[in-house]
Design a protein around this motif. Sequence first.
Motif, PDB file in Angstrom:
ATOM      1  N   GLU A 170       0.550  -1.127  -0.107  1.00 23.15           N
ATOM      2  CA  GLU A 170      -0.159  -0.242  -0.042  1.00 23.15           C
ATOM      3  C   GLU A 170       1.231   0.985  -0.038  1.00 23.15           C
ATOM      4  OE1 GLU A 170      -3.555   2.318   0.197  1.00 23.15           O
ATOM      5  OE2 GLU A 170      -3.248   0.164  -0.808  1.00 23.15           O
ATOM      6  N   SER A 171       1.664   0.714   0.263  1.00 21.14           N
ATOM      7  CA  SER A 171       3.041   2.551   0.796  1.00 21.14           C
ATOM      8  C   SER A 171       3.241   2.615  -0.979  1.00 21.14           C
ATOM      9  CB  SER A 171       3.615   1.951   1.702  1.00 21.14           C
ATOM     10  OG  SER A 171       4.606   1.032   1.534  1.00 21.14           O
ATOM     11  N   SER A 172       4.123   1.281  -1.464  1.00 25.26           N
ATOM     12  CA  SER A 172       4.493   1.818  -1.891  1.00 25.26           C
ATOM     13  C   SER A 172       3.453   2.391  -3.662  1.00 25.26           C
ATOM     14  CB  SER A 172       5.133   0.384  -2.761  1.00 25.26           C
ATOM     15  OG  SER A 172       6.014   0.152  -2.843  1.00 25.26           O
ATOM     16  N   ALA A 173       2.027   1.595  -3.863  1.00 26.02           N
ATOM     17  CA  ALA A 173       0.877   2.394  -4.882  1.00 26.02           C
ATOM     18  C   ALA A 173       0.423   3.852  -4.032  1.00 26.02           C
ATOM     19  CB  ALA A 173      -0.119   1.429  -4.422  1.00 26.02           C
ATOM     20  N   ALA A 174       0.092   3.903  -3.061  1.00 24.85           N
ATOM     21  CA  ALA A 174       0.128   5.493  -2.668  1.00 24.85           C
ATOM     22  C   ALA A 174       0.907   6.562  -2.932  1.00 24.85           C
ATOM     23  CB  ALA A 174       0.126   5.767  -1.012  1.00 24.85           C
ATOM     24  N   SER A 175       2.070   6.176  -2.622  1.00 27.33           N
ATOM     25  CA  SER A 175       3.418   7.197  -3.286  1.00 27.33           C
ATOM     26  C   SER A 175       3.834   7.589  -4.689  1.00 27.33           C
ATOM     27  CB  SER A 175       4.818   6.486  -2.774  1.00 27.33           C
ATOM     28  OG  SER A 175       4.956   5.535  -4.019  1.00 27.33           O
ATOM     29  N   ALA A 176       2.867   6.826  -5.566  1.00 32.52           N
ATOM     30  CA  ALA A 176       2.825   7.057  -6.872  1.00 32.52           C
ATOM     31  C   ALA A 176       1.441   7.308  -6.951  1.00 32.52           C
ATOM     32  CB  ALA A 176       3.405   5.855  -7.681  1.00 32.52           C
ATOM     33  N   ALA A 177      -0.194   6.791  -6.875  1.00 32.60           N
ATOM     34  CA  ALA A 177      -1.048   6.641  -7.787  1.00 32.60           C
ATOM     35  C   ALA A 177      -2.085   7.554  -7.923  1.00 32.60           C
ATOM     36  CB  ALA A 177      -1.435   5.383  -7.271  1.00 32.60           C
ATOM     37  N   PRO A 178      -1.439   9.178  -6.453  1.00 29.88           N
ATOM     38  CA  PRO A 178      -2.146  10.690  -7.082  1.00 29.88           C
ATOM     39  C   PRO A 178      -1.336  11.005  -8.078  1.00 29.88           C
ATOM     40  CG  PRO A 178      -1.540  10.281  -4.599  1.00 29.88           C
ATOM     41  CD  PRO A 178      -1.379   8.892  -5.604  1.00 29.88           C
TER      42      PRO A 178
END
Length: 279
Positions: A170-178
């Motif tokens: 989740e931390s990897s995805a949230a760092s990039a998605a926005p």
Amino acid sequence: MIVEPERDALRAALERESRRLVDRVRFAPDLDGRAPGLDWTAGQLVAHLCVIYRAFALTLRGADLDPEIVANLGTGDTLLEMVASTNARAVTVISFPGPREAADGLRECADELLAALDAEVDFRSPRPTPWYGAGVTRTAGTLAALTVSESVVHGYDIARALRTRPWLDESSAASAAPTVMSEMLPLLVDPAAAGFTGSFEMRIRRAPRFVIQLEAGRARSLPAGDVEPDCVLSLSGCDALLVGFHRRSLWRAIAGGGAFATGRRPWLGLRFPSLFQLP
């Protein structure tokens, strides 16, 4: 409006995801299995990631692209056609004798990309991205975020191709998605959405909020609070990427607790994925 990425979080995410990928590939029995829903094998997905890591590393450093990469850029009149054509060519020019060689190649390209991030490049500076079309540029921060989103999504694809349990961080995805969604979705509006008018506030958990506004077949990203959205979409970072890359239906994300919609027109949330195309 681009959601500015956080450099240290992206760097840590890229290192974490690329290391996991290398380990998964290295100990695979083979790379011949196809990912469900895709035409590519695990080996072709690794080749695709190698091309992305190397091309983006060179671009982040401000260096000229490798002549082989330039020679294999695709053709087309739209971003979708360009990316699809470039991807198709890339996976035909790179191959590996086996999983160990594929893992070594992926590790080398990932290290090159990590070194480029360590060079303290200005994340707001524009960089040429000819694989998206002639004259198209993206910020260095967007390119860094894209490498993480590609690692997360294709890591999921590779795990499924190898018939092993996917990992989703989740931390990897949230760092990039926005950053990826605010910068890239306006370029990918489906022509069938030309008659749609509406706005979505995107609340990706553990990440900054932003708004995607669509009207007359065009989209733009706005800061949250500038307009009253028609629909508020709350998504986990992983569901944002998997739904955004059409790997998971929004219905499934809702059922799993990874997404829900509120606002004055919450039913528009179910239309959101169909408003954008992917190559």
